[in-house]
Enzyme design. Structure first.
Site, PDB file in Angstrom:
ATOM      1  N   PRO A 105     -17.441 -14.134 -20.027  1.00  0.00           N
ATOM      2  CA  PRO A 105     -17.116 -13.001 -20.921  1.00  0.00           C
ATOM      3  C   PRO A 105     -16.465 -13.407 -22.249  1.00  0.00           C
ATOM      4  O   PRO A 105     -16.223 -12.561 -23.093  1.00  0.00           O
ATOM      5  CB  PRO A 105     -16.166 -12.151 -20.083  1.00  0.00           C
ATOM      6  CG  PRO A 105     -15.624 -13.056 -19.056  1.00  0.00           C
ATOM      7  CD  PRO A 105     -16.671 -14.086 -18.791  1.00  0.00           C
TER       8      PRO A 105
ATOM      9  N   LYS B  75     -20.526 -10.746 -24.361  1.00  0.00           N
ATOM     10  CA  LYS B  75     -21.978 -10.609 -24.482  1.00  0.00           C
ATOM     11  C   LYS B  75     -22.668  -9.918 -23.315  1.00  0.00           C
ATOM     12  O   LYS B  75     -23.811  -9.487 -23.430  1.00  0.00           O
ATOM     13  CB  LYS B  75     -22.608 -12.001 -24.659  1.00  0.00           C
ATOM     14  CG  LYS B  75     -22.267 -12.633 -25.991  1.00  0.00           C
ATOM     15  CD  LYS B  75     -22.720 -11.779 -27.151  1.00  0.00           C
ATOM     16  CE  LYS B  75     -22.207 -12.297 -28.471  1.00  0.00           C
ATOM     17  NZ  LYS B  75     -22.369 -11.295 -29.536  1.00  0.00           N
TER      18      LYS B  75
ATOM     19  N   TYR C 115      -8.024 -14.098 -29.758  1.00  0.00           N
ATOM     20  CA  TYR C 115      -8.384 -15.149 -28.794  1.00  0.00           C
ATOM     21  C   TYR C 115      -7.403 -16.297 -29.007  1.00  0.00           C
ATOM     22  O   TYR C 115      -7.277 -16.798 -30.130  1.00  0.00           O
ATOM     23  CB  TYR C 115      -9.799 -15.665 -29.057  1.00  0.00           C
ATOM     24  CG  TYR C 115     -10.916 -14.735 -28.664  1.00  0.00           C
ATOM     25  CD1 TYR C 115     -11.338 -13.711 -29.505  1.00  0.00           C
ATOM     26  CD2 TYR C 115     -11.580 -14.890 -27.451  1.00  0.00           C
ATOM     27  CE1 TYR C 115     -12.389 -12.865 -29.147  1.00  0.00           C
ATOM     28  CE2 TYR C 115     -12.621 -14.052 -27.087  1.00  0.00           C
ATOM     29  CZ  TYR C 115     -13.019 -13.034 -27.940  1.00  0.00           C
ATOM     30  OH  TYR C 115     -14.052 -12.209 -27.568  1.00  0.00           O
TER      31      TYR C 115
HETATM   32  P1  FAS Z   1     -24.312  -4.158 -13.604  1.00  0.00           P
HETATM   33  O1  FAS Z   1     -23.805  -5.105 -12.554  1.00  0.00           O
HETATM   34  O2  FAS Z   1     -23.382  -3.533 -14.556  1.00  0.00           O
HETATM   35  O3  FAS Z   1     -25.064  -2.927 -12.885  1.00  0.00           O
HETATM   36  C1  FAS Z   1     -25.881  -3.128 -11.750  1.00  0.00           C
HETATM   37  C2  FAS Z   1     -25.885  -1.825 -10.972  1.00  0.00           C
HETATM   38  O4  FAS Z   1     -26.805  -1.966  -9.902  1.00  0.00           O
HETATM   39  C3  FAS Z   1     -24.522  -1.517 -10.341  1.00  0.00           C
HETATM   40  O5  FAS Z   1     -24.144  -0.207 -10.663  1.00  0.00           O
HETATM   41  C4  FAS Z   1     -24.750  -1.696  -8.852  1.00  0.00           C
HETATM   42  O6  FAS Z   1     -24.013  -0.786  -8.076  1.00  0.00           O
HETATM   43  C5  FAS Z   1     -26.244  -1.409  -8.745  1.00  0.00           C
HETATM   44  N1  FAS Z   1     -26.884  -2.048  -7.593  1.00  0.00           N
HETATM   45  C6  FAS Z   1     -26.717  -3.315  -7.152  1.00  0.00           C
HETATM   46  N2  FAS Z   1     -27.491  -3.528  -6.064  1.00  0.00           N
HETATM   47  C7  FAS Z   1     -28.164  -2.354  -5.811  1.00  0.00           C
HETATM   48  C8  FAS Z   1     -29.094  -1.932  -4.840  1.00  0.00           C
HETATM   49  N3  FAS Z   1     -29.518  -2.764  -3.883  1.00  0.00           N
HETATM   50  N4  FAS Z   1     -29.571  -0.668  -4.899  1.00  0.00           N
HETATM   51  C9  FAS Z   1     -29.167   0.182  -5.875  1.00  0.00           C
HETATM   52  N5  FAS Z   1     -28.269  -0.141  -6.833  1.00  0.00           N
HETATM   53  C10 FAS Z   1     -27.776  -1.411  -6.795  1.00  0.00           C
HETATM   54  N6  FAS Z   1     -19.127  -8.383 -20.032  1.00  0.00           N
HETATM   55  C11 FAS Z   1     -18.592  -8.386 -21.261  1.00  0.00           C
HETATM   56  O7  FAS Z   1     -19.333  -8.419 -22.231  1.00  0.00           O
HETATM   57  N7  FAS Z   1     -17.228  -8.387 -21.426  1.00  0.00           N
HETATM   58  C12 FAS Z   1     -16.369  -8.330 -20.353  1.00  0.00           C
HETATM   59  O8  FAS Z   1     -15.155  -8.323 -20.505  1.00  0.00           O
HETATM   60  C13 FAS Z   1     -16.898  -8.278 -19.058  1.00  0.00           C
HETATM   61  N8  FAS Z   1     -16.077  -8.167 -17.954  1.00  0.00           N
HETATM   62  C14 FAS Z   1     -16.637  -8.121 -16.710  1.00  0.00           C
HETATM   63  C15 FAS Z   1     -15.834  -7.987 -15.552  1.00  0.00           C
HETATM   64  C16 FAS Z   1     -16.399  -7.959 -14.278  1.00  0.00           C
HETATM   65  C17 FAS Z   1     -15.510  -7.803 -13.049  1.00  0.00           C
HETATM   66  C18 FAS Z   1     -17.797  -8.089 -14.125  1.00  0.00           C
HETATM   67  C19 FAS Z   1     -18.429  -8.117 -12.747  1.00  0.00           C
HETATM   68  C20 FAS Z   1     -18.601  -8.196 -15.253  1.00  0.00           C
HETATM   69  C21 FAS Z   1     -18.034  -8.213 -16.544  1.00  0.00           C
HETATM   70  N9  FAS Z   1     -18.818  -8.295 -17.705  1.00  0.00           N
HETATM   71  C22 FAS Z   1     -18.296  -8.329 -18.943  1.00  0.00           C
HETATM   72  C23 FAS Z   1     -20.218  -8.374 -17.612  1.00  0.00           C
HETATM   73  C24 FAS Z   1     -20.748  -6.977 -17.388  1.00  0.00           C
HETATM   74  O9  FAS Z   1     -20.304  -6.151 -18.411  1.00  0.00           O
HETATM   75  C25 FAS Z   1     -22.243  -7.068 -17.258  1.00  0.00           C
HETATM   76  O10 FAS Z   1     -22.793  -7.963 -18.209  1.00  0.00           O
HETATM   77  C26 FAS Z   1     -22.936  -5.738 -17.373  1.00  0.00           C
HETATM   78  O11 FAS Z   1     -22.348  -4.849 -16.466  1.00  0.00           O
HETATM   79  C27 FAS Z   1     -24.419  -5.974 -17.087  1.00  0.00           C
HETATM   80  O12 FAS Z   1     -25.012  -4.765 -16.863  1.00  0.00           O
HETATM   81  P2  FAS Z   1     -26.163  -4.607 -15.760  1.00  0.00           P
HETATM   82  O13 FAS Z   1     -27.151  -5.699 -15.940  1.00  0.00           O
HETATM   83  O14 FAS Z   1     -26.582  -3.202 -15.851  1.00  0.00           O
HETATM   84  O15 FAS Z   1     -25.476  -4.921 -14.367  1.00  0.00           O
HETATM   85  C1  PHB Z   2     -12.699  -6.571 -23.531  1.00  0.00           C
HETATM   86  O1  PHB Z   2     -12.217  -5.809 -24.407  1.00  0.00           O
HETATM   87  O2  PHB Z   2     -12.765  -6.251 -22.335  1.00  0.00           O
HETATM   88  C2  PHB Z   2     -13.232  -7.917 -23.948  1.00  0.00           C
HETATM   89  C3  PHB Z   2     -13.232  -8.272 -25.288  1.00  0.00           C
HETATM   90  C4  PHB Z   2     -13.731  -9.518 -25.663  1.00  0.00           C
HETATM   91  C5  PHB Z   2     -14.201 -10.382 -24.691  1.00  0.00           C
HETATM   92  C6  PHB Z   2     -14.215 -10.013 -23.340  1.00  0.00           C
HETATM   93  C7  PHB Z   2     -13.714  -8.779 -22.967  1.00  0.00           C
HETATM   94  O3  PHB Z   2     -14.689 -11.600 -25.053  1.00  0.00           O
END
Ligand code: FAS
Ligand code: PHB
Length: 392
Positions: free
Chosen positions: A291, A295, A201
């Site tokens: 992110p 977490k 970081y």
């Molecule tokens: P999710 O959003 O993963 O899953 C929800 C699911 O519900 C999806 O598959 C969607 O298609 C479905 N859904 C939505 N509406 C619906 C409907 N009406 N009917 C049926 N299905 C439906 N977290 C980290 O810790 N580190 C990261 O680097 C990181 N990068 C990320 C990058 C991006 C672009 C995003 C958007 C998130 C990122 N996150 C990161 C956070 C991410 O990992 C979330 O915290 C994690 O996916 C949460 O999981 P869910 O709560 O299951 O939600």
């Molecule tokens: C990743 O590996 O995608 C990653 C790692 C640490 C972070 C966020 C994303 O804080």
């Protein structure tokens, strides 16, 4: 019409982990997922599993590939003002983290569910919820060109930040807490040998950068950018040049083909409460963290561990105390995780309009971390993951 015990909207980490934990308790569920299997198994997102998350995968028989392919990390590096400081997780907490991409967790969960013969309805979009305060809450969903109804005992809204579940709760019954940050992350997946064995970081006066990885040949890297950044203005060469400047790793950082790039907005968001009648919110449907603390996925898993335990008590013993405390338990944990994610974000990003005071303060915070065991231990215990406090 279909009937099930627990209707789960969303096949992300929250929905699939909940379905897996419920199955192990003998509780039936139906998972509705709007997208295709291929889409959810290839969506590039999180990469770090807290200690408790990886242990849960191993304890519930979905950790075999994680143990073969996951990268165990015993520390993380902070870089600032031309200096480096390593936070030694093992020495400070006795725990480690595992780098294992979210889409790999999704593949493991999907494979397990299909292997034990339970279905996931893909391309099944939940359209609306009804009767959530009744004993027979229902989900109307579209699948294979027709509308269907799923009648449940309980509904788990695991449908992410933009899903329909939270919207089914009357606005007068929800309190929303939100902070939107004045920056975003430009993330790339690149065919390039990671320049470091551990995550780095970095706070640079041009902004934040993060070096992570997916394998010995695939790097995952992030740059702080504007919240409305135009990706078209960031050809690969410019991305690598900025990464070199901010990470200052010299020849160790080797440019390579960029396989995927995207801009992720940064926000902190919590909806309270997490339960409304027999509808429970979990994961991103309930809260969003920036992110920086790695977490999001782990918080989703923490929610559904509590929810699965509460549902198991309900069906096995007819007791609802844990379900009644679900929201309080998960919000207490979520707010601690929000604090840590906000703190990491506020320490490691340049804020627009900063006259210089904030940057000096941030450097002092990093200097304090590098010279205080107590400060490093606090970062370490939050990063490897706090235990969820189950008692009131
Ligand atoms: P999710 O959003 O993963 O899953 C929800 C699911 O519900 C999806 O598959 C969607 O298609 C479905 N859904 C939505 N509406 C619906 C409907 N009406 N009917 C049926 N299905 C439906 N977290 C980290 O810790 N580190 C990261 O680097 C990181 N990068 C990320 C990058 C991006 C672009 C995003 C958007 C998130 C990122 N996150 C990161 C956070 C991410 O990992 C979330 O915290 C994690 O996916 C949460 O999981 P869910 O709560 O299951 O939600
Ligand atoms: C990743 O590996 O995608 C990653 C790692 C640490 C972070 C966020 C994303 O804080």
């Amino acid at each position: 019409m279909k009937r099930t015990q627990v209707g789960i909207i969303g096949a992300g980490p929250a929905g699939l982990f909940l379905a897996h934990l419920l199955h192990r308790e003998g509780i039936e569920s139906v998972v509705l997922e709007a997208h295709t299997r291929d889409y959810i198994e290839h969506r590039v997102r999180a990469g770090v599993l807290e200690y408790a998350t990886s242990e849960l995968m191993k304890q519930t028989a979905i950790g075999a590939r994680l143990q073969r392919e996951g990268l165990i990390h015993r520390g993380v590096e902070l870089r600032f003002a031309g200096r480096s400081h390593r936070i030694d997780f093992e020495e400070l907490t006795g725990r480690s983290i595992t780098v294992y991409a979210q889409q790999e967790v999704i593949k493991d969960l999907v494979a397990a569910r299909l292997a034990y013969g339970r279905e996931i309805l893909f391309e099944a979009e939940a359209l609306s919820l009804s009767g959530v305060a009744s004993t027979e809450p229902r989900v109307c969903f579209r699948h294979a060109g027709a509308e269907h109804e799923l009648v449940c005992d309980f509904i788990a809204g695991c449908d992410g930040f933009h899903g329909v579940a939270r919207a089914a709760i009357p606005t007068g019954s929800l309190a929303i807490y939100e902070r939107v940050y004045p920056f975003a992350w430009l993330g790339i997946l690149a065919e390039s040998k990671p320049a470091s064995e551990e995550l780095i970081y970095a706070l640079h006066d041009r902004g934040f950068a993060l070096l992570s990885m997916r394998s010995p040949r695939i790097s995952r890297l992030y740059l702080q950018c504007a919240p409305d950044e135009d990706l078209a203005q960031w050809p690969d060469a410019r991305i690598w040049e900025e990464l070199h400047t901010r990470l200052n790793l010299g020849a160790e950082l080797v440019d390579g083909p960029v396989l995927q790039k995207g801009v992720t907005p940064m926000r902190s968001f919590v909806a309270e409460p997490l339960r409304f009648g027999n509808l429970f919110l979990a994961g991103d449907a309930a809260h969003i963290v920036p992110p920086t603390g790695a977490k999001g996925l782990n918080l989703a898993v923490a929610d559904v561990r509590v929810l699965a335990s509460g549902l198991a008590e309900h069906y096995r013993h007819g007791r609802d105390e844990l379900l009644e405390r679900y929201s309080a338990i998960c919000l207490r944990h979520a707010w601690k995780v929000q604090r840590f994610s906000w703190w990491m974000t506020s320490m490691l990003h340049r804020f627009p309009g900063d006259s210089g005071f904030d940057y000096k303060r941030q450097l002092a915070e990093l200097d304090y971390l590098s010279t205080s065991r107590a400060a490093s231990q606090s970062l370490a215990e939050n990063y490897v993951g706090l235990d969820v406090t189950m008692n009131p």
